[in-house]
Design an enzyme around this catalytic site. Structure first.
Site, PDB file in Angstrom:
ATOM      1  N   ASP A   8       4.589  36.744 -95.905  1.00 32.89           N
ATOM      2  CA  ASP A   8       3.679  35.915 -96.702  1.00 32.89           C
ATOM      3  C   ASP A   8       2.949  36.841 -97.681  1.00 32.89           C
ATOM      4  O   ASP A   8       3.286  38.037 -97.786  1.00 32.89           O
ATOM      5  CB  ASP A   8       2.741  35.089 -95.806  1.00 32.89           C
ATOM      6  CG  ASP A   8       1.727  35.946 -95.053  1.00 32.89           C
ATOM      7  OD1 ASP A   8       1.774  37.193 -95.174  1.00 32.89           O
ATOM      8  OD2 ASP A   8       0.883  35.362 -94.351  1.00 32.89           O
ATOM      9  N   CYS A  65       3.359  39.717 -91.964  1.00 32.72           N
ATOM     10  CA  CYS A  65       2.229  38.889 -92.410  1.00 32.72           C
ATOM     11  C   CYS A  65       0.982  39.734 -92.198  1.00 32.72           C
ATOM     12  O   CYS A  65       1.088  40.959 -92.060  1.00 32.72           O
ATOM     13  CB  CYS A  65       2.187  37.536 -91.703  1.00 32.72           C
ATOM     14  SG  CYS A  65       1.793  37.561 -89.944  1.00 32.72           S
ATOM     15  N   THR A  67      -1.056  39.911 -89.628  1.00 37.25           N
ATOM     16  CA  THR A  67      -1.095  40.473 -88.272  1.00 37.25           C
ATOM     17  C   THR A  67       0.285  40.696 -87.662  1.00 37.25           C
ATOM     18  O   THR A  67       0.397  41.398 -86.654  1.00 37.25           O
ATOM     19  CB  THR A  67      -1.831  39.497 -87.329  1.00 37.25           C
ATOM     20  OG1 THR A  67      -1.130  38.246 -87.378  1.00 37.25           O
ATOM     21  CG2 THR A  67      -3.275  39.300 -87.750  1.00 37.25           C
ATOM     22  N   HIS A  98      14.826  45.997 -73.831  1.00 41.33           N
ATOM     23  CA  HIS A  98      14.609  45.044 -72.725  1.00 41.33           C
ATOM     24  C   HIS A  98      14.729  43.582 -73.151  1.00 41.33           C
ATOM     25  O   HIS A  98      15.171  42.752 -72.355  1.00 41.33           O
ATOM     26  CB  HIS A  98      13.209  45.256 -72.110  1.00 41.33           C
ATOM     27  CG  HIS A  98      13.077  46.526 -71.339  1.00 41.33           C
ATOM     28  ND1 HIS A  98      12.180  46.695 -70.311  1.00 41.33           N
ATOM     29  CD2 HIS A  98      13.739  47.712 -71.450  1.00 41.33           C
ATOM     30  CE1 HIS A  98      12.294  47.927 -69.809  1.00 41.33           C
ATOM     31  NE2 HIS A  98      13.224  48.569 -70.499  1.00 41.33           N
ATOM     32  N   HIS A 133      18.296  43.089 -67.642  1.00 43.33           N
ATOM     33  CA  HIS A 133      17.594  42.506 -68.792  1.00 43.33           C
ATOM     34  C   HIS A 133      18.355  41.300 -69.338  1.00 43.33           C
ATOM     35  O   HIS A 133      17.759  40.365 -69.849  1.00 43.33           O
ATOM     36  CB  HIS A 133      17.385  43.557 -69.882  1.00 43.33           C
ATOM     37  CG  HIS A 133      16.643  44.761 -69.385  1.00 43.33           C
ATOM     38  ND1 HIS A 133      15.352  44.689 -68.922  1.00 43.33           N
ATOM     39  CD2 HIS A 133      17.030  46.051 -69.241  1.00 43.33           C
ATOM     40  CE1 HIS A 133      14.959  45.896 -68.519  1.00 43.33           C
ATOM     41  NE2 HIS A 133      15.966  46.742 -68.701  1.00 43.33           N
TER      42      HIS A 133
HETATM   43  C1  RB5 Z   1      -2.989  34.945 -93.899  1.00 37.06           C
HETATM   44  O1  RB5 Z   1      -4.331  34.964 -94.285  1.00 37.06           O
HETATM   45  C2  RB5 Z   1      -2.869  35.321 -92.433  1.00 37.06           C
HETATM   46  O2  RB5 Z   1      -3.455  34.332 -91.636  1.00 37.06           O
HETATM   47  C3  RB5 Z   1      -1.422  35.534 -92.052  1.00 37.06           C
HETATM   48  O3  RB5 Z   1      -0.862  36.506 -92.857  1.00 37.06           O
HETATM   49  C4  RB5 Z   1      -1.162  36.004 -90.624  1.00 37.06           C
HETATM   50  O4  RB5 Z   1      -1.965  37.098 -90.310  1.00 37.06           O
HETATM   51  C5  RB5 Z   1      -1.154  34.979 -89.592  1.00 37.06           C
HETATM   52  O5  RB5 Z   1      -0.860  35.228 -88.410  1.00 37.06           O
END
Ligand code: RB5
Length: 149
Positions: A8, A65, A67, A98, A133
């Site tokens: 994203d 993304c 996180t 695994h 596994h």
């Molecule tokens: C975008 O702001 C953020 O929410 C997305 O990139 C991600 O971290 C979601 O899990």
């Protein structure tokens, strides 16, 4: 080896670093978007990459993304996908060895570029260990099949 990449807006800059790195290593990949910094929704790119990997058009996927979490959760909704959000190199090899992970997800807001590239390299050079596994992966597949209408 052919890789499908996606991110994203929050993962765009790290995805570009990963693409540069893969180019340097001569690893083939296709970027399924997003292509601009405009705000967008990570499930769209998770789905695009996950479908390609689940259809076996690509060997592995790399998703980014903010996180690595949201995009991996979305990718894991696609049948046959085992996406692992990783912020360390131990998890990056363990998820291949695994869990037979076929997509790795990283978070641009969580890890620096150097660590992210190490995570990607570690994931790509590790192999599934099979044996006990495989039994566990089969149980994951059983759950997937029971939950699919
Ligand atoms: C975008 O702001 C953020 O929410 C997305 O990139 C991600 O971290 C979601 O899990």
């Amino acid at each position: 080896m052919k890789l499908a990449l996606g991110s994203d807006h929050a993962g765009l800059s790290l995805k570009k670093e990963i693409m540069r790195h893969l180019e340097e290593k001569g690893i083939e990949f296709k970027d399924f978007g997003t292509y601009t910094a405009d705000s967008c929704d990570y499930p769209d790119y998770a789905y695009a990459v996950a479908k390609e990997v689940s259809n076996k058009n690509y060997d592995f996927g790399i998703l980014v993304c903010g996180t690595g979490i949201g995009i991996s959760i979305a990718a894991n909704k696609v049948k046959g996908i085992r996406a692992a959000a990783c912020s360390d190199t131990f998890s990056a090899h363990a998820c291949r060895e695994h869990n037979d992970a076929n997509i790795i997800a990283v978070g641009e807001r969580v890890v620096g570029v150097g660590l992210a590239l190490d995570i990607v390299d570690t994931f790509l050079k590790s192999s599934f260990q099979g044996d006990r596994h495989q039994r566990r992966i089969d149980k994951i597949t059983d759950i997937e099949n029971k939950e699919t209408i």
